[in-house]
Design a protein around this motif. Structure first.
Motif, PDB file in Angstrom:
ATOM      1  N   THR A 627      -6.879   0.290  59.064  1.00  0.00           N
ATOM      2  CA  THR A 627      -5.450   0.517  58.906  1.00  0.00           C
ATOM      3  C   THR A 627      -4.873   1.293  60.083  1.00  0.00           C
ATOM      4  O   THR A 627      -5.563   2.043  60.764  1.00  0.00           O
ATOM      5  CB  THR A 627      -5.167   1.282  57.600  1.00  0.00           C
ATOM      6  OG1 THR A 627      -5.978   2.450  57.572  1.00  0.00           O
ATOM      7  CG2 THR A 627      -5.474   0.419  56.409  1.00  0.00           C
ATOM      8  N   TYR A 703       0.470   9.044  53.201  1.00  0.00           N
ATOM      9  CA  TYR A 703       1.353   7.894  52.949  1.00  0.00           C
ATOM     10  C   TYR A 703       1.197   7.397  51.517  1.00  0.00           C
ATOM     11  O   TYR A 703       2.192   7.125  50.823  1.00  0.00           O
ATOM     12  CB  TYR A 703       1.025   6.780  53.943  1.00  0.00           C
ATOM     13  CG  TYR A 703       1.780   5.504  53.665  1.00  0.00           C
ATOM     14  CD1 TYR A 703       3.107   5.354  54.054  1.00  0.00           C
ATOM     15  CD2 TYR A 703       1.161   4.444  53.006  1.00  0.00           C
ATOM     16  CE1 TYR A 703       3.805   4.185  53.790  1.00  0.00           C
ATOM     17  CE2 TYR A 703       1.845   3.277  52.741  1.00  0.00           C
ATOM     18  CZ  TYR A 703       3.173   3.140  53.136  1.00  0.00           C
ATOM     19  OH  TYR A 703       3.867   1.988  52.871  1.00  0.00           O
ATOM     20  N   LEU A 704      -0.063   7.282  51.033  1.00  0.00           N
ATOM     21  CA  LEU A 704      -0.298   6.793  49.678  1.00  0.00           C
ATOM     22  C   LEU A 704       0.374   7.700  48.645  1.00  0.00           C
ATOM     23  O   LEU A 704       0.986   7.224  47.674  1.00  0.00           O
ATOM     24  CB  LEU A 704      -1.806   6.717  49.399  1.00  0.00           C
ATOM     25  CG  LEU A 704      -2.638   5.796  50.314  1.00  0.00           C
ATOM     26  CD1 LEU A 704      -4.103   5.868  49.920  1.00  0.00           C
ATOM     27  CD2 LEU A 704      -2.136   4.370  50.256  1.00  0.00           C
ATOM     28  N   VAL A 707       4.192   7.285  48.597  1.00  0.00           N
ATOM     29  CA  VAL A 707       4.564   6.065  47.860  1.00  0.00           C
ATOM     30  C   VAL A 707       4.438   6.319  46.358  1.00  0.00           C
ATOM     31  O   VAL A 707       5.318   5.934  45.567  1.00  0.00           O
ATOM     32  CB  VAL A 707       3.677   4.887  48.307  1.00  0.00           C
ATOM     33  CG1 VAL A 707       3.899   3.673  47.407  1.00  0.00           C
ATOM     34  CG2 VAL A 707       3.962   4.532  49.760  1.00  0.00           C
ATOM     35  N   GLU A 708       3.347   6.988  45.951  1.00  0.00           N
ATOM     36  CA  GLU A 708       3.154   7.291  44.532  1.00  0.00           C
ATOM     37  C   GLU A 708       4.281   8.181  44.006  1.00  0.00           C
ATOM     38  O   GLU A 708       4.814   7.958  42.907  1.00  0.00           O
ATOM     39  CB  GLU A 708       1.795   7.975  44.342  1.00  0.00           C
ATOM     40  CG  GLU A 708       1.584   8.653  42.990  1.00  0.00           C
ATOM     41  CD  GLU A 708       1.493   7.654  41.841  1.00  0.00           C
ATOM     42  OE1 GLU A 708       1.678   8.088  40.683  1.00  0.00           O
ATOM     43  OE2 GLU A 708       1.266   6.448  42.103  1.00  0.00           O
ATOM     44  N   CYS A 723      -0.970   0.272  47.277  1.00  0.00           N
ATOM     45  CA  CYS A 723      -1.482   1.582  47.691  1.00  0.00           C
ATOM     46  C   CYS A 723      -2.569   2.069  46.737  1.00  0.00           C
ATOM     47  O   CYS A 723      -3.573   2.650  47.163  1.00  0.00           O
ATOM     48  CB  CYS A 723      -0.343   2.595  47.755  1.00  0.00           C
ATOM     49  SG  CYS A 723       0.806   2.289  49.113  1.00  0.00           S
ATOM     50  N   GLU A 724      -2.373   1.832  45.454  1.00  0.00           N
ATOM     51  CA  GLU A 724      -3.375   2.251  44.477  1.00  0.00           C
ATOM     52  C   GLU A 724      -4.690   1.504  44.675  1.00  0.00           C
ATOM     53  O   GLU A 724      -5.777   2.091  44.609  1.00  0.00           O
ATOM     54  CB  GLU A 724      -2.851   2.025  43.058  1.00  0.00           C
ATOM     55  CG  GLU A 724      -1.722   2.979  42.686  1.00  0.00           C
ATOM     56  CD  GLU A 724      -1.091   2.623  41.345  1.00  0.00           C
ATOM     57  OE1 GLU A 724      -1.314   1.483  40.880  1.00  0.00           O
ATOM     58  OE2 GLU A 724      -0.400   3.480  40.788  1.00  0.00           O
ATOM     59  N   TYR A 726      -5.747   0.089  47.466  1.00  0.00           N
ATOM     60  CA  TYR A 726      -6.363   0.544  48.715  1.00  0.00           C
ATOM     61  C   TYR A 726      -7.089   1.863  48.474  1.00  0.00           C
ATOM     62  O   TYR A 726      -8.200   2.070  48.962  1.00  0.00           O
ATOM     63  CB  TYR A 726      -5.304   0.716  49.808  1.00  0.00           C
ATOM     64  CG  TYR A 726      -5.895   1.270  51.088  1.00  0.00           C
ATOM     65  CD1 TYR A 726      -6.559   0.449  51.996  1.00  0.00           C
ATOM     66  CD2 TYR A 726      -5.819   2.630  51.376  1.00  0.00           C
ATOM     67  CE1 TYR A 726      -7.129   0.971  53.152  1.00  0.00           C
ATOM     68  CE2 TYR A 726      -6.388   3.163  52.524  1.00  0.00           C
ATOM     69  CZ  TYR A 726      -7.038   2.326  53.408  1.00  0.00           C
ATOM     70  OH  TYR A 726      -7.607   2.845  54.542  1.00  0.00           O
ATOM     71  N   TYR A 727      -6.450   2.760  47.709  1.00  0.00           N
ATOM     72  CA  TYR A 727      -7.049   4.057  47.401  1.00  0.00           C
ATOM     73  C   TYR A 727      -8.362   3.866  46.637  1.00  0.00           C
ATOM     74  O   TYR A 727      -9.386   4.494  46.951  1.00  0.00           O
ATOM     75  CB  TYR A 727      -6.064   4.891  46.578  1.00  0.00           C
ATOM     76  CG  TYR A 727      -6.569   6.248  46.174  1.00  0.00           C
ATOM     77  CD1 TYR A 727      -6.557   7.313  47.073  1.00  0.00           C
ATOM     78  CD2 TYR A 727      -7.043   6.473  44.885  1.00  0.00           C
ATOM     79  CE1 TYR A 727      -7.013   8.562  46.698  1.00  0.00           C
ATOM     80  CE2 TYR A 727      -7.500   7.722  44.502  1.00  0.00           C
ATOM     81  CZ  TYR A 727      -7.488   8.768  45.408  1.00  0.00           C
ATOM     82  OH  TYR A 727      -7.942  10.009  45.032  1.00  0.00           O
TER      83      TYR A 727
END
Length: 736
Positions: A627, A703-704, A707-708, A723-724, A726-727
């Motif tokens: 990323t 960043y995640l 967004v959350e 995002c979730e 990817y986490y």
């Protein structure tokens, strides 16, 4: 020229002791076919006449042609002493006449124009002599030269002969056991500065070739030699002549050399010809006879044969090829005795020589192993003087055939390529032979487990691991309805090794899990190995269905779901059903993202540590194999010129980043300490940045969480779900 002037002068002194020799005395068509005007005068002086006997050796003949004067000593004035001290002959060419040229008989070249052809029943000359074209001509009829010891020389002089006949334009000699006219020599040359002369065929031409008994008295007949057929021990010489488009039914679409005859070709080209055997040239003889072919500095290209020798077919002939290119020819049939896209060679005790910068490659055949120089049987070729830039590709009917190139030294080896797949040329003493080899091979793939999405390729290169070896990989994906192609060439020097294999890795965008990946090994100028396309998805399922630890399966499962959701977010491959993920339900239906939810945790809007003017706008993440983080800052605050950003990674690794413009913002793309992005396992490792009056820390995890925080509770928000996932994917790989 001087000999001819001298001949005229002596004739004048012997036969016409007059004060004036009239031009009309020499103007008949027989003695002056080129329309050359000759005028002259003789001084007759009584005192000089009395001295003639004593001063015979001092007499001279002076000739003038176009104003240039040359002296010729008189040698034969028998019976004419005292008649003349000096003879002056002035030669003037009339308009349109060919350049004067004397042949070995003392006669001038005969001009050939369309009137000459029409008055000669539509065919070229058959009488001995020298001829020169003065314009482009059309020839409609064939001619057979049968008088022994006839020597014909034709100079194209930069002009074109267009042939429309149905047999060989020229046939030299006869096929006969009782009467064999020998000593016929046809020489065709082009003296023009650019060698622009051409012999070609008319529109609608359907093929030529003389017809004669061929099987030693049998009844079989077939067209031979669309342009020239040379029979019995006679000779064809081509000097800087271009030949195009001729056809014959049996042998030699352009030229057939038969029954111990000879072809000499210096320069020029033969192109676009066709025959059953020998698209451009066929050389063959009856039992007990042996032909000869010598080609130097020529090109044989773009010709076709159905059976033997798309370029050249050689049977019972001495063969020499010097500094010549044989390429782009085709033999349609490659079975049995057939073959030789370039040259079909019957080895039968005759001498065979290849030298200089000769190239025999780039030809094709119905059987690829017979594409270029094809040995039908045992034999040798002397190549002792070949240049380093020569290239000869070859094959044989039987791979165990005992044949050899007498190369002289192993330095010639690089010039030779064996057409047979799985075999290569090698040096044995002074010979070049072939041996079986293990071809390069793509041995397999590995899905890299370590926080990146990439495929590791293992290849074996056998003896081809050298500086010329490369590996290409390519894949494509659909973004909406637009096809995006990705490709890269990996040089041999960049390949890694693992045991007995060479390896390299292919990074894949997260949303391209189903994109077909093609790998090709290039191990020679024309040799490649290409594997069937594979996908990341295929190897994900190979792990999920295989005998692997559960934590590995969990990580790969998370990677697959993340990639599949990324396809939705970025609208990748959705327009092509063939590129959609397989219909497996893993952690819920990935096409119904509201059915699963994984919360990253508490977050808050991000504010840099120092930003007095409010320049920082926000960030985005490029979810690729690794990323990347894009930081947006306002142009209105930073000014008309974007300052450079300084980034410091863990371990005090620093980088300087320039900005790109995007509307009202400067965008700085941070690609991690390796310069190609952040591995998923480094998602929560922060980096510090400084630009203008702004400084702070950022990470993918930042960043995640932003967004959350922004979309918390929105169960159908695709960016939040991406995002979730990817986490989840990153945490599971971090735990391995």
């Amino acid at each position: 020229m001087k000999n001819y002037i001298k001949f005229l002068a002596v004739l004048c002194a012997m036969a016409m002791p007059l004060n004036v020799i009239s031009a009309s005395s020499f103007a008949d068509e027989t003695s002056n076919p080129d329309g050359v005007e000759i005028t002259g005068s003789v001084d007759n002086d009584e005192e000089d006449s009395n001295k003639a006997a004593a001063e015979e050796d001092s007499d001279k003949v002076t000739a003038k042609e176009g104003g240039d004067e040359a002296e010729v000593n008189e040698e034969d004035k028998s019976g004419q002493e005292g008649n003349a001290d000096e003879i002056t002959v002035t030669v003037k060419k009339t308009a349109g006449a060919a350049a004067l040229r004397a042949n070995n008989t003392g006669s001038y070249a005969t001009s050939i124009d369309q009137d000459y052809i029409d008055n000669n029943s539509g065919h070229m000359p058959e009488a001995a002599g020298e001829y020169v074209l003065t314009e482009d001509i059309s020839v409609s009829a064939d001619i057979n030269v049968t008088a022994p010891d006839t020597e014909i020389t034709i100079d194209l002089n930069g002009h074109t002969i267009t042939y429309s006949g149905s047999k060989s334009m020229y046939k030299l000699g006869l096929y006969s056991d009782s009467s064999v006219p020998e000593g016929i020599v046809l020489t065709i040359r082009d003296s023009s500065a650019g060698n622009t002369g051409l012999i070609t065929v008319s529109e609608g031409y359907t093929g030529g070739g003389s017809y004669a008994n061929w099987d030693n008295g049998g009844t079989s007949k077939g067209g031979r030699g669309g342009f020239v057929l040379v029979e019995t021990p006679n000779k064809l010489i081509l000097d800087s002549v271009n030949i195009n488009g001729f056809k014959s039914g049996d042998e030699g679409g352009g030229i057939c050399v038969a029954d111990g005859s000879e072809l000499v070709m210096n320069g020029g080209k033969i192109t676009g010809c066709y025959s059953k055997n020998g698209g451009a040239i066929s050389v063959s003889s009856r039992e007990g006879l042996s032909g000869k072919i010598k080609i130097d500095g020529a090109e044989i290209s773009g010709n076709t044969a159905s059976n033997f020798g798309g370029g050249i077919r050689i049977l019972k002939a001495d063969f020499e090829l010097h500094n010549t290119v044989v390429t782009g020819n085709t033999c349609n049939n490659g079975s049995g005795e057939n073959g030789g896209g370039g040259i079909h060679l019957f080895c039968n005790g005759n001498s065979r020589i290849i030298s200089g910068s000769t190239r025999i490659d780039g030809n094709t055949c119905g059987e690829s192993s017979r594409a270029d120089l094809f040995f039908f049987n045992n034999g040798t070729i002397d190549i002792s003087e070949i240049d380093s830039d020569a290239r000869i590709a070859f094959g044989v009917k039987n791979i165990n055939t005992s044949f050899a190139f007498f190369a002289g030294s192993s330095s010639c080896l690089s010039s030779f390529i064996c057409n047979h797949e799985g075999y290569e040329a090698y040096v044995s003493g002074s010979n070049i032979k072939i041996k079986q080899i293990v071809l390069p091979k793509i041995e397999g793939y590995q899905l890299v487990v370590g926080g990146e999405i990439k495929l590791r390729v293992a290849v074996s290169l056998a003896d081809y691991a050298n500086s010329d070896t490369t590996v290409d990989y390519a894949y494509y994906y659909l973004k909406g309805t637009t096809r995006v192609d990705k490709a890269k060439t990996v040089n041999f020097s960049d390949l890694a090794t693992s045991g007995s294999y060479y390896t390299f890795e292919i990074p894949i965008e997260s949303a391209c899990m189903t994109s077909p990946i093609t790998v090709t090994i290039n191990y020679g100028s024309n040799e490649t190995v290409t594997d069937d396309p594979v996908t990341i998805e295929k190897y994900v399922f190979a792990i999920l269905d295989g005998n692997y630890e559960q934590d590995v399966k969990d990580a790969v499962n998370a990677l697959y779901i993340f990639g599949t959701v990324a396809m939705l977010q970025f609208d990748i491959n959705r327009s092509d059903p063939a590129l959609k993920p397989q219909s497996r339900e893993i952690d819920g239906n990935v096409y119904n993202p509201t059915s699963f939810k994984y919360e990253i945790g508490e977050g808050a809007p991000y504010t840099p540590a120092t930003d007095p003017d409010g320049a920082f706008y926000g960030a985005s993440v490029n979810f690729l194999s690794k990323t990347e983080v894009n930081l947006y800052l306002k142009k209105s605050v930073l000014g008309a010129t974007a300052p450079s950003m300084t980034v410091t990674y863990s371990g005090n690794v620093t980088d300087t980043i320039s900005a790109t413009e995007n509307g009202s913002y400067y965008v700085y793309t941070v690609k991690g300490p390796s310069g190609d992005g952040f591995a998923a396992t480094l998602f929560d490792v922060p980096f510090s940045f400084s630009v203008g009056n702004v400084s702070g820390e950022y990470s993918i995890d930042t960043y995640l969480q932003v967004v959350e925080y922004k979309y918390h509770g929105q169960t159908d928000n695709i960016l939040l779900i991406l995002c979730e996932k990817y986490y989840d994917y990153a945490k599971k790989f971090q735990q391995l």
